[in-house]
Scaffold this motif. Structure first.
Motif, mmCIF file in Angstrom:
data_model
loop_
_atom_site.group_PDB
_atom_site.id
_atom_site.type_symbol
_atom_site.label_atom_id
_atom_site.label_comp_id
_atom_site.label_asym_id
_atom_site.label_seq_id
_atom_site.Cartn_x
_atom_site.Cartn_y
_atom_site.Cartn_z
ATOM 1 N N ALA A 14 3.044 -23.186 67.073
ATOM 2 C CA ALA A 14 4.049 -22.833 66.039
ATOM 3 C C ALA A 14 3.601 -22.192 65.129
ATOM 4 O O ALA A 14 3.860 -21.191 64.972
ATOM 5 C CB ALA A 14 4.390 -24.748 65.598
ATOM 6 N N LEU A 15 1.812 -22.320 64.479
ATOM 7 C CA LEU A 15 1.238 -21.466 63.952
ATOM 8 C C LEU A 15 0.504 -19.928 64.814
ATOM 9 O O LEU A 15 -0.182 -19.281 64.246
ATOM 10 C CB LEU A 15 -0.271 -22.874 63.560
ATOM 11 N N ALA A 16 1.235 -19.808 66.164
ATOM 12 C CA ALA A 16 0.792 -18.853 66.733
ATOM 13 C C ALA A 16 2.638 -17.944 67.160
ATOM 14 O O ALA A 16 2.161 -16.788 66.865
ATOM 15 C CB ALA A 16 0.036 -19.500 67.614
ATOM 16 N N LEU A 17 3.469 -18.570 67.495
ATOM 17 C CA LEU A 17 4.828 -17.889 67.498
ATOM 18 C C LEU A 17 5.734 -18.210 66.713
ATOM 19 O O LEU A 17 6.925 -17.981 67.006
ATOM 20 C CB LEU A 17 5.317 -18.248 68.926
ATOM 21 N N GLU A 69 8.979 -26.928 65.641
ATOM 22 C CA GLU A 69 7.811 -27.448 64.799
ATOM 23 C C GLU A 69 8.476 -25.901 64.421
ATOM 24 O O GLU A 69 8.003 -25.038 64.943
ATOM 25 C CB GLU A 69 6.701 -27.289 65.496
ATOM 26 N N MET A 70 7.985 -25.900 63.145
ATOM 27 C CA MET A 70 8.550 -24.729 62.447
ATOM 28 C C MET A 70 7.766 -23.533 61.511
ATOM 29 O O MET A 70 7.425 -24.518 60.648
ATOM 30 C CB MET A 70 9.693 -24.451 61.475
ATOM 31 N N ALA A 71 7.076 -22.823 61.570
ATOM 32 C CA ALA A 71 6.104 -22.115 60.803
ATOM 33 C C ALA A 71 6.478 -21.695 59.600
ATOM 34 O O ALA A 71 7.960 -21.235 59.668
ATOM 35 C CB ALA A 71 5.003 -20.725 61.210
ATOM 36 N N PHE A 72 6.248 -21.610 58.093
ATOM 37 C CA PHE A 72 6.693 -21.348 57.082
ATOM 38 C C PHE A 72 7.934 -21.497 56.935
ATOM 39 O O PHE A 72 8.829 -21.602 56.833
ATOM 40 C CB PHE A 72 6.705 -19.824 57.054
ATOM 41 N N CYS A 73 8.181 -23.298 57.344
ATOM 42 C CA CYS A 73 9.293 -23.753 56.878
ATOM 43 C C CYS A 73 8.674 -25.035 55.635
ATOM 44 O O CYS A 73 8.110 -26.361 56.003
ATOM 45 C CB CYS A 73 9.853 -24.501 57.954
ATOM 46 N N ASP A 74 9.610 -25.520 55.212
ATOM 47 C CA ASP A 74 9.847 -26.976 53.883
ATOM 48 C C ASP A 74 10.465 -28.203 54.710
ATOM 49 O O ASP A 74 11.692 -27.713 55.467
ATOM 50 C CB ASP A 74 9.446 -26.501 52.603
ATOM 51 N N LEU A 75 10.430 -29.057 53.979
ATOM 52 C CA LEU A 75 11.267 -29.939 54.470
ATOM 53 C C LEU A 75 12.664 -30.074 53.927
ATOM 54 O O LEU A 75 13.071 -30.474 55.139
ATOM 55 C CB LEU A 75 10.424 -31.561 53.447
ATOM 56 N N GLU A 111 0.937 -31.588 55.930
ATOM 57 C CA GLU A 111 -0.209 -31.350 55.587
ATOM 58 C C GLU A 111 -1.138 -29.560 55.643
ATOM 59 O O GLU A 111 -1.471 -29.762 56.768
ATOM 60 C CB GLU A 111 -1.039 -32.918 55.113
ATOM 61 N N GLU A 112 -0.653 -29.148 54.990
ATOM 62 C CA GLU A 112 -1.187 -27.369 55.258
ATOM 63 C C GLU A 112 -2.205 -27.343 54.580
ATOM 64 O O GLU A 112 -3.546 -26.533 55.018
ATOM 65 C CB GLU A 112 -0.562 -26.724 55.199
ATOM 66 N N ARG A 113 -3.073 -27.706 53.121
ATOM 67 C CA ARG A 113 -4.140 -28.326 52.545
ATOM 68 C C ARG A 113 -4.836 -28.766 53.803
ATOM 69 O O ARG A 113 -5.421 -29.977 53.581
ATOM 70 C CB ARG A 113 -3.785 -28.855 50.965
ATOM 71 N N LEU A 114 -6.184 -27.761 53.247
ATOM 72 C CA LEU A 114 -7.359 -29.314 54.292
ATOM 73 C C LEU A 114 -8.490 -29.916 54.133
ATOM 74 O O LEU A 114 -8.771 -31.293 54.678
ATOM 75 C CB LEU A 114 -8.204 -27.355 55.061
ATOM 76 N N ARG A 151 -5.940 -25.342 60.021
ATOM 77 C CA ARG A 151 -5.392 -25.154 58.575
ATOM 78 C C ARG A 151 -7.112 -24.840 57.611
ATOM 79 O O ARG A 151 -7.085 -24.042 57.046
ATOM 80 C CB ARG A 151 -5.829 -26.350 58.251
ATOM 81 N N ARG A 152 -7.759 -24.198 58.542
ATOM 82 C CA ARG A 152 -9.362 -22.845 58.449
ATOM 83 C C ARG A 152 -8.905 -21.506 58.121
ATOM 84 O O ARG A 152 -9.172 -21.160 57.779
ATOM 85 C CB ARG A 152 -9.879 -23.635 59.185
ATOM 86 N N TYR A 153 -7.907 -21.551 59.355
ATOM 87 C CA TYR A 153 -7.952 -19.871 60.020
ATOM 88 C C TYR A 153 -6.078 -19.721 59.955
ATOM 89 O O TYR A 153 -5.444 -20.390 60.810
ATOM 90 C CB TYR A 153 -8.034 -19.725 61.167
ATOM 91 N N GLY A 154 -5.735 -18.980 58.352
ATOM 92 C CA GLY A 154 -4.576 -18.876 58.119
ATOM 93 C C GLY A 154 -3.096 -20.060 57.875
ATOM 94 O O GLY A 154 -2.124 -20.273 58.692
ATOM 95 N N THR A 155 -3.657 -20.773 57.944
ATOM 96 C CA THR A 155 -2.536 -22.190 57.336
ATOM 97 C C THR A 155 -1.748 -21.830 56.764
ATOM 98 O O THR A 155 -1.331 -20.646 55.608
ATOM 99 C CB THR A 155 -3.583 -23.137 56.861
ATOM 100 N N VAL A 156 -0.103 -22.250 57.087
ATOM 101 C CA VAL A 156 1.150 -21.908 56.372
ATOM 102 C C VAL A 156 1.956 -23.375 56.607
ATOM 103 O O VAL A 156 1.268 -23.788 56.988
ATOM 104 C CB VAL A 156 2.402 -21.150 57.092
#
Ligand code: ATP
Ligand code: MN
Length: 452
Positions: free
Chosen positions: A206-209, A239-245, A383-386, A410-415
């Motif tokens: 999800a954090l790539a595609l 699983e979706m990036a840039f997506c809230d609950l 949880e996206e916060r390291l 979460r270290r590299y380009g977390t969303v």
């Protein structure tokens, strides 16, 4: 070339010469000819074959045909003069491919209990109900892919053998060659197990595609003897990036509605069988689920409702305990009478990866509960916060080094990202009205039982 019975009944090509293959369901002899009902599994309805004395093997083979024997029939399709079917096949030739001894064939004409049929996983798909489940399950599987593919979700094949064991504490089947000599001597250089969920790996993609989903087998060594648990089941996990609950819940609701509607549209005959014989009013129930908005409630509100209710529960409730199926079912069946999304569960009863809310006590989790079943979907915003994630992992006693790859996300380009798991068998149970989950998977695996 054979024609499938489903298409013969749909297109009714009267006057054409056709060949069908299948198994004898019933046979009735009238003296000079016989009515033979054939099923080829493509539809619930059988094809009526008229077999007459003019067949070379009529007296030698056809009159003694037992239920369950396999045949190839060729002949002309004609309109049927009798009630019960529009067309019938007048046989010019019947080849008996495999006989079935009427004395010993276990599926006699009478109705068998599902418990009895479970003892013969290899024959039960030949019954009306289990055959219908097989077709509906297949259609739903197709519709799952369709739902995601038309929305540009990318399917990811997450691994079945996994070395991430944090989630399945106590529930994971271990994978071993049986040849290991010591604890450092694993085939994969690390202890491994069968996956309990593809989520962590789905997050990677999800954090790539962006928007992805997995749909695969899942294993849990939980010793639950319930009508809703299997040791091997299939799970759909978007699983979706840039997506809230909120958006996550919207997708879950849309998806359930899409799947129910698809089954009702494309499996009408089978769905009518379930409506009539398995769960009276099923179609009306499913239609209402499609047409109405789902209800929403927080965990805290749910606990308040439950503790104020006059209903006696086996397990008492208080804030901080996990809801049991009796609580879930009370809420969705008696209080809301429709599917219900419960959100914001206590952090202490949910896994480390769920996003901590501002109150620091609850997490952005959501379960969707449906009447008759209880939990059908479990999901969350991740949880996206390291730092927060590391804190939760340390609290849970997880070795951070083992999950460096997960923390890198979460270290590299977390969303902000979110997803959920829909148990495929619970969905098939809901759609077919089957009371026990063992009836909706071809070969159920449960504690003490794994036939075929
Ligand atoms: P439950 O509380 O019902 O045991 P869970 O909370 O352990 O379920 P999750 O880990 O949230 O389940 O899994 C996501 C979904 O997978 C569930 O909502 C359910 O539909 C399905 N599921 C979970 N465990 C099983 C099982 N043993 N057999 C069949 N389906 C299951
Ligand atoms: Mn859950």
């Amino acid at each position: 070339m054979k024609t499938r019975i489903k298409n013969i009944l749909r297109l009714q090509p009267v006057g054409e010469t056709i060949t069908v293959t299948g198994w004898v369901r019933t046979k009735r002899d009238t003296g000079s000819f016989s009515f033979v009902e054939i099923s080829d599994g493509s539809s619930l309805a059988n094809l009526q074959v008229i077999a007459g004395e003019s067949l070379a093997n009529y007296h030698s083979a056809i009159t003694s045909l037992g239920t369950g024997s396999s045949v190839v029939v060729s002949g002309e399709l004609k309109e049927s003069p009798a009630k019960g079917q529009a067309v019938e096949l007048h046989a010019d030739d019947i080849e008996v491919v495999g006989t079935a001894d009427a004395e010993t064939y276990p599926l006699q004409k009478k109705r068998h209990s599902f418990e009895f049929l479970r003892e013969m996983s290899h024959l039960r798909p030949r019954t009306n109900a289990l055959g219908a489940v097989g077709r509906v399950r297949s259609r739903l599987s197709y519709a799952v892919h369709q739902f995601f593919q038309i929305r540009d979700f990318v399917q990811v094949h997450t691994p079945i053998i996994t070395t991430s064991d944090c989630e399945g504490a106590g529930e994971m089947f271990q994978v071993s060659t049986g040849q290991e000599k010591g604890s450092d001597d694993h085939f994969f250089g690390h202890s491994a197990g069968l996956t309990v969920s593809g989520q962590l790996q789905a997050e990677v993609y999800a954090l790539a595609l962006g928007d992805v989903y997995t749909f695969g087998p899942t294993f849990r060594a939980e010793n639950s003897h319930t009508s809703r648990h299997l040791a091997e089941f299939w799970m759909i996990e978007p699983e979706m990036a840039f997506c809230d609950l909120q958006s996550n819940m919207q997708l879950a609701e849309q998806m359930l509605k899409y799947l129910l509607e698809d089954a009702m549209e494309h499996c009408q005959e089978d769905m009518q069988l379930f409506d009539k014989f398995i769960e009276k009013g099923l179609l009306k129930k499913l239609r209402a689920v499609v047409d109405k908005d789902f209800a929403h409630i927080t965990y805290s509100e749910a606990i308040e409702r439950l503790s104020k209710s006059k209903k006696k529960f086996e397990y008492p409730v208080e804030w901080g305990v996990d809801m049991q199926s009796e609580h879930e079912r009370y809420l969705t069946e008696e209080v809301f009478k429709c599917p219900l999304a419960v959100t914001d569960y206590p952090a202490s009863i949910k896994p480390f990866y769920m996003r901590v809310n501002d109150d620091k006590k609850t997490v952005a989790a959501m379960d969707i509960l449906v009447p008759g079943i209880g939990e059908i979907i479990g999901g969350s915003q991740r949880e996206e916060r390291l730092e927060v994630l590391e804190g939760r992992m340390v609290e849970a006693g997880i070795d951070l080094k083992e999950y460096n790859w997960y923390l890198d996300l979460r270290r590299y380009g977390t969303v902000p990202h979110s997803g959920f798991g829909l148990g495929f068998e619970r969905l098939v149970q809901f759609v077919t009205g089957m009371a026990n989950i063992r009836e909706v998977i071809p070969f159920p695996r449960t504690p003490g039982s794994a036939p075929c």
